[in-house]
Write a protein that holds these residues in place. Structure first.
Motif, PDB file in Angstrom:
ATOM      1  N   CYS A  10       5.356   3.239   0.005  1.00  0.00           N
ATOM      2  CA  CYS A  10       4.879   2.868  -1.206  1.00  0.00           C
ATOM      3  C   CYS A  10       6.151   2.268  -1.772  1.00  0.00           C
ATOM      4  CB  CYS A  10       4.172   3.906  -2.055  1.00  0.00           C
ATOM      5  SG  CYS A  10       2.664   4.592  -1.278  1.00  0.00           S
ATOM      6  N   PHE A  13       4.915  -0.115  -4.714  1.00  0.00           N
ATOM      7  CA  PHE A  13       3.701   0.438  -5.145  1.00  0.00           C
ATOM      8  C   PHE A  13       4.142   1.535  -6.154  1.00  0.00           C
ATOM      9  CE2 PHE A  13       1.790  -1.703  -1.807  1.00  0.00           C
ATOM     10  CZ  PHE A  13       1.010  -2.522  -2.461  1.00  0.00           C
ATOM     11  N   THR A  16       3.218   3.537  -9.536  1.00  0.00           N
ATOM     12  CA  THR A  16       1.971   2.892 -10.071  1.00  0.00           C
ATOM     13  C   THR A  16       0.542   3.581  -9.890  1.00  0.00           C
ATOM     14  OG1 THR A  16       1.557   1.497  -8.289  1.00  0.00           O
ATOM     15  CG2 THR A  16       3.178   0.735  -9.951  1.00  0.00           C
ATOM     16  N   LEU A  17       0.695   4.933  -9.356  1.00  0.00           N
ATOM     17  CA  LEU A  17      -0.539   5.337  -8.840  1.00  0.00           C
ATOM     18  C   LEU A  17      -1.056   6.358  -9.819  1.00  0.00           C
ATOM     19  CD1 LEU A  17       0.405   5.866  -4.890  1.00  0.00           C
ATOM     20  CD2 LEU A  17      -1.006   3.978  -6.031  1.00  0.00           C
ATOM     21  N   SER A  20      -4.765   5.736 -12.124  1.00  0.00           N
ATOM     22  CA  SER A  20      -5.483   4.666 -11.339  1.00  0.00           C
ATOM     23  C   SER A  20      -6.978   4.526 -11.769  1.00  0.00           C
ATOM     24  CB  SER A  20      -5.385   4.891  -9.649  1.00  0.00           C
ATOM     25  OG  SER A  20      -6.687   4.496  -9.081  1.00  0.00           O
ATOM     26  N   LEU A 124      -1.237  -2.206   2.474  1.00  0.00           N
ATOM     27  CA  LEU A 124      -1.062  -1.634   1.076  1.00  0.00           C
ATOM     28  C   LEU A 124      -1.665  -2.505  -0.153  1.00  0.00           C
ATOM     29  CD1 LEU A 124       2.770  -0.481   1.438  1.00  0.00           C
ATOM     30  CD2 LEU A 124       0.846   0.795   1.344  1.00  0.00           C
ATOM     31  N   ASN A 127      -5.485  -1.990   0.150  1.00  0.00           N
ATOM     32  CA  ASN A 127      -5.965  -0.503  -0.632  1.00  0.00           C
ATOM     33  C   ASN A 127      -5.735  -0.406  -2.138  1.00  0.00           C
ATOM     34  OD1 ASN A 127      -6.470   0.633   1.764  1.00  0.00           O
ATOM     35  ND2 ASN A 127      -4.516   1.418   2.143  1.00  0.00           N
ATOM     36  N   GLN A 128      -4.513  -1.231  -2.501  1.00  0.00           N
ATOM     37  CA  GLN A 128      -4.173  -1.135  -3.771  1.00  0.00           C
ATOM     38  C   GLN A 128      -5.232  -1.865  -4.937  1.00  0.00           C
ATOM     39  OE1 GLN A 128      -2.162   1.121  -5.002  1.00  0.00           O
ATOM     40  NE2 GLN A 128      -0.948   0.208  -6.750  1.00  0.00           N
ATOM     41  N   ASP A 131      -8.298   0.159  -5.336  1.00  0.00           N
ATOM     42  CA  ASP A 131      -8.244   1.420  -6.274  1.00  0.00           C
ATOM     43  C   ASP A 131      -8.205   0.595  -7.664  1.00  0.00           C
ATOM     44  OD1 ASP A 131      -7.845   3.332  -4.589  1.00  0.00           O
ATOM     45  OD2 ASP A 131      -5.547   3.358  -4.563  1.00  0.00           O
ATOM     46  N   ALA A 148      -1.288  -2.710 -11.422  1.00  0.00           N
ATOM     47  CA  ALA A 148      -1.543  -2.276 -10.106  1.00  0.00           C
ATOM     48  C   ALA A 148      -0.037  -2.391  -9.200  1.00  0.00           C
ATOM     49  CB  ALA A 148      -2.370  -3.323  -9.247  1.00  0.00           C
ATOM     50  N   LEU A 150       1.608  -4.479  -8.027  1.00  0.00           N
ATOM     51  CA  LEU A 150       1.787  -5.508  -7.115  1.00  0.00           C
ATOM     52  C   LEU A 150       3.048  -6.399  -7.393  1.00  0.00           C
ATOM     53  CD1 LEU A 150      -1.982  -6.526  -6.638  1.00  0.00           C
ATOM     54  CD2 LEU A 150      -0.678  -4.992  -4.904  1.00  0.00           C
TER      55      LEU A 150
END
Ligand SMILES: [Zn+2]
Length: 363
Positions: A10, A13, A16-17, A20, A124, A127-128, A131, A148, A150
């Protein structure tokens, strides 16, 4: 119909999770289609935009983007074909056209040489974006939880293309996705649990406890569907002719099997090492094609009796790998092995270990 092992790195990312908005997307999905066993279907805006830009950058714009919802009625194969005049069919304002072209150019420059399935970066991103289904932005400018994480350039490009996509293509894409889910949902509801248990038993493993997320998109990859691991997620095209009707159920379970067939691969490798043989490329993949087809076949094949004549007729189901000529692409030898040594195991006449051992000795 291929797989990839993903080590989650990650990088961009990181951090940043938290917060979510995934839960919101799931609730939305549940109220539309569910509750269904085994799978959790999503028609996500960002994931669809991402695959649409990738598709257009790589293969050109569809000739009639307004009819995506009807593509499943069209005859022939829906494999990507090279088209010209990106965006020519939808009447964009000059500003919209500019934003769209910039997004396509960005994808051309950065992603079309990378594979949706085999490139960690693209997995990735996919998936992001999934989410952040529930967000109408990706930068977190309006809402912190919608950051996100990104890369800045990608965030900018997607946010600029989003209103164009939302106005011109998304309604028909979302409709196509939702129609596809509506058609497959009864089969999943009736057969999903039984099929998942049967497949887990065959592969001597447990089916994943959580429902498997399926991102339903107008465009997936060339194969019409692909699966990424850790987390196990399926992306499937709602308009690919190979994924329609009862066949959709087989594609879903084939893809899901990518996530649980590890014991087969391990057993093949073990037997090969014991016999000092080279490990056959793709035997495990041929095996999951074969197995899913054989498990689905009796479920889908049906016997009906005509009420007036009393005549009994049987509609038999042709598994995907036979229908699409998969074995003819160099896997004829595998089909022979599977029919001779794996089929008895499926019929309860042999053990898992014996079946694998016999296949490997016959290689
Ligand atoms: Zn596959």
């Amino acid at each position: 119909m291929t797989r990839s092992f993903i080590v989650l790195l990650c990088l961009f990312f990181a951090g940043t999770l938290t917060g979510s908005p995934r839960a919101a997307a799931q609730i939305n999905e549940g109220s539309t289609y569910g509750p269904l066993p085994v799978f959790e279907f999503h028609s996500g805006f960002w994931v669809n935009l991402h695959h649409t830009l990738y598709q257009e950058a790589k293969f050109g714009a569809p000739q009639d983007s307004s009819s995506a919802a009807d593509n499943d009625k069209a005859p022939g194969k829906n494999r990507p074909t090279l088209k010209t005049s990106p965006g020519a069919k939808f009447p964009l304002t000059p500003a919209e056209q500019r934003a769209w072209n910039e997004a396509v150019s960005y994808y051309t420059a950065n992603y079309i040489d990378k594979d949706l399935l085999f490139t960690t970066e693209l997995i990735l991103i996919k998936n992001q974006l999934g989410d952040f289904d529930g967000c109408d932005e990706l930068s977190g400018r309006k809402k912190e939880t919608c950051n996100a994480g990104l890369p800045a350039n990608l965030t900018h490009v997607l946010e600029a293309a989003a209103p164009v996509y939302r106005a011109h293509q998304w309604p028909s894409h979302d409709l196509a996705n939702r129609r596809w889910v509506m058609r497959v949902a009864p089969l999943v509801r009736e057969q999903g649990l039984g099929l998942s248990q049967r497949l887990a038993d065959i592969y001597q493993t447990k089916w994943p406890k959580d429902k498997i997320r399926v991102d339903v998109c107008v465009y997936a990859n060339r194969q019409g569907a692909y699966t990424t691991l850790d987390p196990l997620r399926v992306t499937i095209s709602s308009t690919d002719p190979r994924n329609q009707g009862a066949e959709a159920l087989e594609v879903l379970f084939h893809e899901a099997s990518h996530g649980i067939a590890e014991p087969v691969q391990q057993a093949i490798i073990r037997e090969c090492r014991q016999r000092q043989k080279g490990i056959p490329r793709d035997l495990w993949h041929a095996l999951i094609f074969y197995t899913t087809g054989e498990v689905i076949r009796p479920v889908i094949s049906s016997t009906t009796t005509d009420s007036t004549s009393g005549k009994v007729s049987t509609t038999s189901y042709t598994p995907y790998a036979i229908r699409e000529g998969i074995y003819q692409r160099g896997w004829d030898g595998y089909l022979k092995l599977l029919t001779e040594f794996w089929q008895p195991y499926l019929e309860g006449k042999s053990t898992f270990d014996d079946a694998i051992a016999r296949m490997v000795s016959a290689l």
